[in-house]
Design an enzyme around this catalytic site. Structure first.
Site, short mmCIF file in Angstrom:
data_model
loop_
_atom_site.label_atom_id
_atom_site.label_comp_id
_atom_site.label_asym_id
_atom_site.label_seq_id
_atom_site.Cartn_x
_atom_site.Cartn_y
_atom_site.Cartn_z
N HIS A 236 0.82 -1.22 0.00
CA HIS A 236 0.00 0.00 0.00
C HIS A 236 0.85 1.26 0.00
O HIS A 236 1.94 1.31 0.58
CB HIS A 236 -1.00 0.01 1.16
N ASP B 84 -0.27 4.43 1.04
CA ASP B 84 -0.55 5.43 2.07
C ASP B 84 0.23 5.16 3.34
O ASP B 84 0.68 4.04 3.60
CB ASP B 84 -2.04 5.51 2.37
N GLU C 264 -4.84 1.71 2.87
CA GLU C 264 -4.84 0.55 3.77
C GLU C 264 -4.90 1.00 5.22
O GLU C 264 -5.56 0.36 6.06
CB GLU C 264 -3.58 -0.29 3.52
N ASP D 204 3.81 -6.48 3.65
CA ASP D 204 3.39 -5.42 4.57
C ASP D 204 3.67 -5.81 6.02
O ASP D 204 3.10 -5.23 6.93
CB ASP D 204 1.88 -5.16 4.36
#
Length: 407
Positions: free
Chosen positions: A81, A83, A176, A199
């Site tokens: 992700h 963000d 996310e 992640d």
């Protein structure tokens, strides 16, 4: 293995503010994520060798590296992700600490420091290259380390066609951190057998269990009268909020739970005598326990309304995501593959539940089993965030190993 472009790529990414906004109604929630995807990631995806690269209205940048061995018929996806969390992400000025000596790291001139006495994870990293903040912002290793690792793996595979691999799909998505990024993920378009979110945190993390999650919004309607004549008349909405909270199990809070223990977490309270609101999140691993927590909150609200003689407590519950274990346990192939690859690389897999969620929590229930693998970040979501370059390199090794796996 070392990868000459990995560090510079990561440093470039983290200097771009891509903080998401939970109050936004757009997808992505911030224009900076759109700009990052279209102006930074899309051109680089093409440069490193991805084909059929495009940006979707759901905020995902997508690309494909075709298989170069017809015997490797799997299609595997990798997702990270764009963000960053709800902490200052403007003016990110990373520090690169080469050959870390195991001591205290001053975070620029901020007065903050990374001290092994406070952050025991530092004890793992003497001799390694650490990337830290300067104390004024987060770093953004969550999850720009994952983006940099995926991009670097594709770059290496393109430059080394002798490494035979299956078809690879890459997806870099938005939002996310505010829990909505995967809501509009197009699983049919992504079209893989299974995927991984890159992640996770420290070296070796391999996760396929997440919380099941819900949000609870409470409204308390009071009745305000002059306090001098309040007896028998005033209903203090703030006191109602306190009374509700005090009926929840006092030990079921994030700061008192670990492992497979669930919790209620009071996120916010606002209001006055006349009217008050409270926001909670509810988390648990087992479906029955998760449902019981929601039912308990509803029971408390109903009981209070009965005792008050009117509906002064209103509860709205919204499910957010579910434990992806329910999907992945039906076919453990992605876990078997990742575990075997890590072990071949001399990495000890750390298989444990995520006390949180990932985009994979939702994507798994869309039909693509999507466990989570390590990306390297430590102390994520704040000024004390850091990452080891050597762990990032091992993540690249793992991605390459997964797509080349023939078992």
């Amino acid at each position: 293995m070392t990868y000459p472009n990995l560090l510079d790529r990561f440093l470039t990414y983290v200097k771009v503010n891509t903080r998401s906004d939970e109050h936004s109604t757009t997808t992505p929630s911030t224009q900076s994520q759109v700009d990052f995807a279209t102006n930074v990631l899309i051109p680089e995806m093409k440069r490193v060798g991805l084909q059929n690269v495009y940006y979707l209205p759901n905020g995902f940048a997508i690309g494909t590296l075709p298989a170069n061995d017809p015997s490797l018929t799997r299609k595997i996806g990798f997702i990270s992700h764009m963000d960053t969390a709800d902490f200052n992400a403007e003016g990110v000025n990373p520090q690169v600490i080469e050959n870390y000596d195991g001591g205290v790291i001053e975070l620029g001139n901020s007065g903050f420091k990374l001290d092994p006495a406070d952050f025991k994870s530092l004890e793992k990293y003497p001799g390694q290259t650490l990337i830290t903040t300067d104390g004024t912002s987060l770093l953004g290793a969550d999850d720009k380390s994952g983006i940099a690792e995926i991009m670097t793996a594709i770059e290496y595979l393109t430059a080394h066609p002798e490494i035979k691999h299956c078809e690879i799909r890459v997806g870099f998505g938005p939002d996310e951190e505010i829990g909505v990024g995967a809501n509009k993920f197009d699983a049919e378009d992504f079209d893989v057998d299974f995927a991984y979110t890159v992640d996770g945190g420290p070296l070796g993390e391999l996760q396929y269990e997440t919380f099941s999650a819900a949000g609870a919004e409470l409204h308390f309607q009071g009745r305000n009268v002059h306090p001098g004549t309040a007896k028998g008349q005033m209903v203090n909405a703030l006191q109602l909020a306190i009374d509700f909270h005090n009926q929840l199990p006092e030990n079921d809070r994030p700061e008192l739970t670990e492992g497979y223990q669930g919790f209620y977490h009071l996120m916010d309270v606002t209001g006055s005598v006349e009217e008050a609101r409270a926001s909670y999140i509810i988390r648990d691993f087992e479906k029955d326990a998760f449902e019981a927590r929601k039912a308990s909150m509803q029971s408390i609200a109903d009981k209070m309304n009965e005792e008050l003689g009117s509906n002064r407590v209103t509860l709205n519950l919204t499910d957010q995501y579910y434990n992806m274990k329910e999907v992945i346990e039906k076919d453990m192939t992605p876990i078997t593959v990742a575990k075997a690859v890590m072990e071949d690389l001399g990495i000890t897999p750390i298989i444990e539940p995520i006390r949180g969620g990932t985009d994979g929590s939702k994507i798994s229930f869309m039909g693509i089993p999507t466990p989570n693998i390590f990306a390297g970040g430590e102390n994520m979501h704040g000024r004390f965030e850091y990452v080891s370059l050597q762990t990032m390199e091992r993540a690249v090794d793992t991605i390459i190993g997964i797509v080349a796996y023939k078992g």
